[in-house]
Motif scaffolding. Structure first.
Motif, PDB file in Angstrom:
ATOM      1  N   ASN A   1      40.575  40.368  30.287  1.00 55.00           N
ATOM      2  CA  ASN A   1      39.562  40.117  29.299  1.00 55.00           C
ATOM      3  C   ASN A   1      39.481  38.527  28.920  1.00 55.00           C
ATOM      4  O   ASN A   1      40.056  37.871  29.271  1.00 55.00           O
ATOM      5  N   GLN A   2      38.199  38.409  28.295  1.00 60.88           N
ATOM      6  CA  GLN A   2      37.975  37.172  27.807  1.00 60.88           C
ATOM      7  C   GLN A   2      38.379  37.266  26.066  1.00 60.88           C
ATOM      8  O   GLN A   2      38.426  38.397  25.466  1.00 60.88           O
TER       9      GLN A   2
ATOM     10  N   THR B   1      35.661  42.276  32.139  1.00 57.65           N
ATOM     11  CA  THR B   1      34.453  41.321  31.668  1.00 57.65           C
ATOM     12  C   THR B   1      34.434  41.343  30.302  1.00 57.65           C
ATOM     13  O   THR B   1      33.642  40.332  29.785  1.00 57.65           O
TER      14      THR B   1
ATOM     15  N   THR C   1      37.701  33.821  29.623  1.00 60.61           N
ATOM     16  CA  THR C   1      38.802  34.739  30.301  1.00 60.61           C
ATOM     17  C   THR C   1      40.111  33.988  30.063  1.00 60.61           C
ATOM     18  O   THR C   1      40.293  32.886  30.096  1.00 60.61           O
TER      19      THR C   1
ATOM     20  N   ASN D   1      35.404  48.385  30.607  1.00 61.55           N
ATOM     21  CA  ASN D   1      34.893  46.985  30.863  1.00 61.55           C
ATOM     22  C   ASN D   1      36.009  45.925  30.766  1.00 61.55           C
ATOM     23  O   ASN D   1      35.523  44.625  30.377  1.00 61.55           O
TER      24      ASN D   1
ATOM     25  N   TYR E   1      37.971  34.853  37.623  1.00 65.45           N
ATOM     26  CA  TYR E   1      36.967  34.543  38.352  1.00 65.45           C
ATOM     27  C   TYR E   1      37.120  33.127  39.129  1.00 65.45           C
ATOM     28  O   TYR E   1      36.768  32.979  40.305  1.00 65.45           O
TER      29      TYR E   1
ATOM     30  N   PRO F   1      28.641  43.100  32.046  1.00 62.92           N
ATOM     31  CA  PRO F   1      29.131  42.276  31.000  1.00 62.92           C
ATOM     32  C   PRO F   1      29.267  43.110  29.582  1.00 62.92           C
ATOM     33  O   PRO F   1      28.355  43.944  29.311  1.00 62.92           O
TER      34      PRO F   1
ATOM     35  N   GLN G   1      29.982  45.420  38.031  1.00 61.50           N
ATOM     36  CA  GLN G   1      30.758  45.151  39.207  1.00 61.50           C
ATOM     37  C   GLN G   1      31.728  46.210  39.507  1.00 61.50           C
ATOM     38  O   GLN G   1      32.251  46.692  38.341  1.00 61.50           O
TER      39      GLN G   1
ATOM     40  N   ASP H   1      34.373  40.512  26.553  1.00 61.69           N
ATOM     41  CA  ASP H   1      34.771  39.514  25.727  1.00 61.69           C
ATOM     42  C   ASP H   1      35.050  39.961  24.242  1.00 61.69           C
ATOM     43  O   ASP H   1      34.215  40.467  23.311  1.00 61.69           O
TER      44      ASP H   1
END
Ligand code: BGC
Length: 759
Positions: free
Chosen positions: A224-225, A189, A230, A186, A260, A582, A571, A191
């Motif tokens: 990543n966030q 996405t 992000t 991931n 994004y 997420p 996604q 976090d």
């Protein structure tokens, strides 16, 4: 004004003049790359270096060229074939970053930078998309092989040396992936929930060292966030920390297709959007029209891009030869690979081998070394020297019948593998060949020793699995069992070679072999380099840049890696290679990453950080601190003497233990390292390291400051994080606030969960 100041002013004037001439539409184009073409066999017209990852936007009417961006980090990733050309464009596969880090040798890393820089220049690349410098947070991280270490100081110093080397050749470096991108699961996405202290002391620190000391032309923001934002849209990280606090003056680019919201990226100081996507350009246009995006922001971003474009070789009319000195770089790769070999075990002086030894080579990997990992960090090299080829080239007699069996088996198994859909896809590995009793009996009768290679591939888009990757497969376990049983029964030793980009489990089988050699993924020359070490032409001097735990459960991040998936749609990325849901991951271990954890929580590692054996022995003596009181800087010197029988080099590590009455701190942390030259038996060298106020300081979340606490500091000179040879103390009379008023990066309700004494 110095010559540099004059050049800088001329460049500012040129950029300002161009900026005034650019139309808004041209500036909108400039902040985005030219696009992405995965079909290397059919390059687009703009692809002047096929296989390079990206290009900036040109403005021909103003003589603003398109510059070429190519990966990294184990060499230059370009495509070897070009339509209509009947020659190859191979690049040198150098050892992976973790292997280079195992050298603990800043001069070698600098030379490596020069070698890659030479190749990039001659092949026409302006910006190298490396070094990668994320922290080895967890051994399952799929891209750890592209990164140096679990320690930020080591990572930062080695990255800086590399950047200095490549930029001296006129090619810009791009340090990546900024920041806290420590997993592939991931990755676009996830976090990352991390305390400010852990961010500052562990994840940002290496980047900070590299930016401040080597001025890379570029930084790549990560997918990543960090704490809810992000990274490519994170103004605090990109503008406040990177530019204001550290003085970064290059360009920030996204990772490929990263982030994004193009408008948020523009505002946050992510100047260049790579590789370029029409919808993002359109979003910028719309935001300018509506007034949501101020043209001044676009100007600011275009300014940074133009500045880097005009530093480039392309803008300065460099003519590429397309003929780099590949033989010279192969020699450099071999030396780097040999210096990066870590000798983990050598019972009864099994190694070095006698040149007349007859060797039975087991394990498919012995015949098929993996030069480097998969994904953007791959290099298209002309060849990879395997272990057996390296040994054969040195005149070692290998068991021909066994080689024959492996060749047939590997060909059959490889034919069964599904065809790769894309170049960056990680192919499944072939199972180990079952060994019959008859085969083993014959091999032991005909040979003096057994060698086994365990190979592991890894790469972008996926993390590693525990079973059959970190832990051995059943077939590998039985291969080790049977080879060990048969050879040991005959009094003949077994030597293991670990050809992996990452840490694997060793504890359960360590007893079954007599020597263990870790070349990691040693690049195209690995077989020669390993042979150099096995035969004693090169005395191993590599030391681990990352801990080998006894079992995965011992890893501080084990409970939280790779985080949890949240509700919501997934996604699809990279043509289906990756689905990202997420997700969030909590860095609950805070600053206790790697040896900082094993030491503070008294968990015994199998092979500690900094560990590595040699064919000789070294004695440390004459530790001298320049002062008993800290007055701005302490100079530490130590003498290293080769007390053994053969020549060798030694990496000395300086760990510092700081007073912890005000906040908890690691037991000790790496704050310096230095390597001797080749010392002949009896030879000695004095090494010197410096400690400044920042080396004494830790980060105080509540005060947003780096503070060195008053008290007593212990300096350890060590052969590994657990082999402390000498120590001495100095005192700091009063607290020093080394840096304060720093940008807040984490909400206060995001504390570390792992605190020594409170578990
Ligand atoms: C990787 C980057 C790389 C880029 C261009 C991305 O998938 O994360 O490290 O530089 O591709 O190839």
């Amino acid at each position: 004004m110095t010559v540099d100041d004059q050049a800088a002013r001329a460049s500012v004037e040129k950029v300002e003049a161009l900026l005034a001439k650019l139309t808004t539409e041209e500036k909108v184009n400039l902040v985005s790359g030219l696009g992405f073409n995965l079909n290397f066999a059919q390059p687009e017209a703009f692809e002047t270096v096929p296989g390079a990852a990206g290009y900036t936007y040109p403005v021909p009417r103003l003589n603003i060229p398109s510059i070429v961006l190519a990966d990294g980090p184990a060499g230059l990733r370009i495509w070897p074939d070009r339509p209509g050309h009947n020659r190859k464009y191979y690049a040198t596969a150098f050892p992976i970053a973790t292997a280079l880090a195992s050298t603990w040798d800043v001069d070698l890393l600098n030379a490596f930078g020069h070698s890659v820089g030479h190749e990039a220049r001659e092949y026409g690349a302006d910006l190298w998309l490396a070094p990668g410098m994320n922290i080895h947070r967890d051994p399952l991280g799929g891209r750890n092989y592209e990164y140096f270490s679990e320690d930020p100081f080591l990572s930062g110093m080695l990255a800086a040396a590399t950047v200095d080397g490549i930029q001296a050749e006129g090619v810009g470096a791009t340090i990546k992936h900024y920041v806290a991108n420590n997993q592939e699961t991931n990755r676009v996405t996830v976090d990352t929930k991390v305390s400010e202290r852990a961010l500052r002391e562990i994840y940002l620190r290496g980047f900070e060292i590299a930016v401040k000391s080597s001025k890379p032309w570029s930084v790549m923001s990560s997918y990543n966030q960090v704490n809810g934002t992000t990274v490519s849209e994170h103004e605090q990280l990109l503008i406040h920390v990177l530019r204001h606090e550290w003085g970064f003056d290059g360009v920030v680019m996204t990772d490929w297709f990263g982030g994004y919201n193009a408008v948020a990226q523009m505002k946050a100081g992510n100047e260049l959007l790579m590789p370029g996507m029409p919808e993002r350009t359109e979003a910028i246009r719309t935001a300018l029209d509506s007034g949501d995006l101020d043209e001044a922001v676009l100007d600011r971003n275009a300014r940074f891009i133009l500045d880097v474009v005009f530093r480039s070789l392309t803008a300065n009319d460099h003519l590429r030869s397309d003929s780099p000195d590949l033989p010279a770089n192969a020699r450099h790769a071999r030396q780097a690979a040999a210096d990066g070999v870590v000798l983990l075990k050598n019972a009864s002086a099994t190694l070095p081998l006698s040149p007349s030894a007859r060797v039975a080579a087991f394990g498919t990997g012995s015949y098929d070394f993996i030069a480097g990992g998969v994904g953007s960090g791959d290099v298209n090299e002309a060849y990879t020297v395997s272990l057996v080829e390296g040994l054969e080239a040195r005149g070692i007699r290998l068991d021909a019948a066994l080689s024959e069996m492996y060749a047939t088996y590997e060909a059959e198994e490889k034919a069964k593998l599904p065809k790769k859909r894309m170049f960056f896809e990680l192919a499944p590995s072939i199972p180990e060949m079952p060994l019959s009793e008859q085969c083993l009996e014959r091999a032991v009768a005909d040979n003096d020793l057994a060698m086994i290679t365990l190979s592991r591939d890894s790469g972008e888009f996926q993390d590693r699995s525990l079973e059959g990757d970190f832990y051995l497969t059943l077939a590998e376990q039985s291969m080790i069992d049977e080879v060990s049983r048969t050879f040991r029964a005959a009094g003949k030793p077994v030597v293991m070679v670990i050809n992996s980009g990452n840490v694997i489990e060793v504890a359960s089988w360590e007893d079954k072999v007599d020597a263990i050699v870790l070349p990691w993924m040693g690049g195209q020359e690995a077989g020669h380099a390993v042979a150099d070490v096995l035969l004693g032409d090169v005395n191993p001097s590599g030391k681990l840049p990352t801990t080998f735990p006894v079992r995965y459960q011992d890893v501080p991040s084990a409970e939280h890696f790779p985080g949890i998936e949240l509700d919501g749609e997934g996604q699809v990325f990279a043509g289906g290679l990756m689905v990202a849901k997420p997700a969030e991951v909590t860095y609950a271990e805070g600053i206790y990453v790697g040896y900082r954890y094993y030491d503070a929580f008294e968990v015994a590692p199998l092979y500690p950080f900094g560990f590595g054996l040699s064919y000789t022995t070294f004695e440390y003596s004459d530790l001298v601190l320049s002062d008993e009181q800290f007055k701005g800087v302490i100079r530490v010197s130590v003498m290293v003497t080769n007390t053994g029988e053969v020549a060798g080099k030694e990496s000395v590590q300086l760990y510092l233990s700081a007073p912890s009455h005000k906040q908890h701190k690691p037991v000790r942390e790496l704050k310096g390292f230095a390597k001797t030259g080749t010392l002949q038996p009896g030879g000695a060298e004095t090494l010197t390291m410096l400690l400044d106020a920042r080396a004494l300081a830790s980060f105080y979340d509540d005060q947003a400051a780096w503070i060195a606490d008053a008290g007593s500091y212990t300096v350890y000179l060590a052969a590994s994080s657990r082999d402390l040879r000498l120590s001495d103390e100095f005192h700091l009379a009063e607290d020093i606030v080394v840096e304060s008023d720093l940008t807040e990066l984490s909400p206060a309700d995001n504390p570390d969960q792992l605190i020594p004494g409170q578990r």
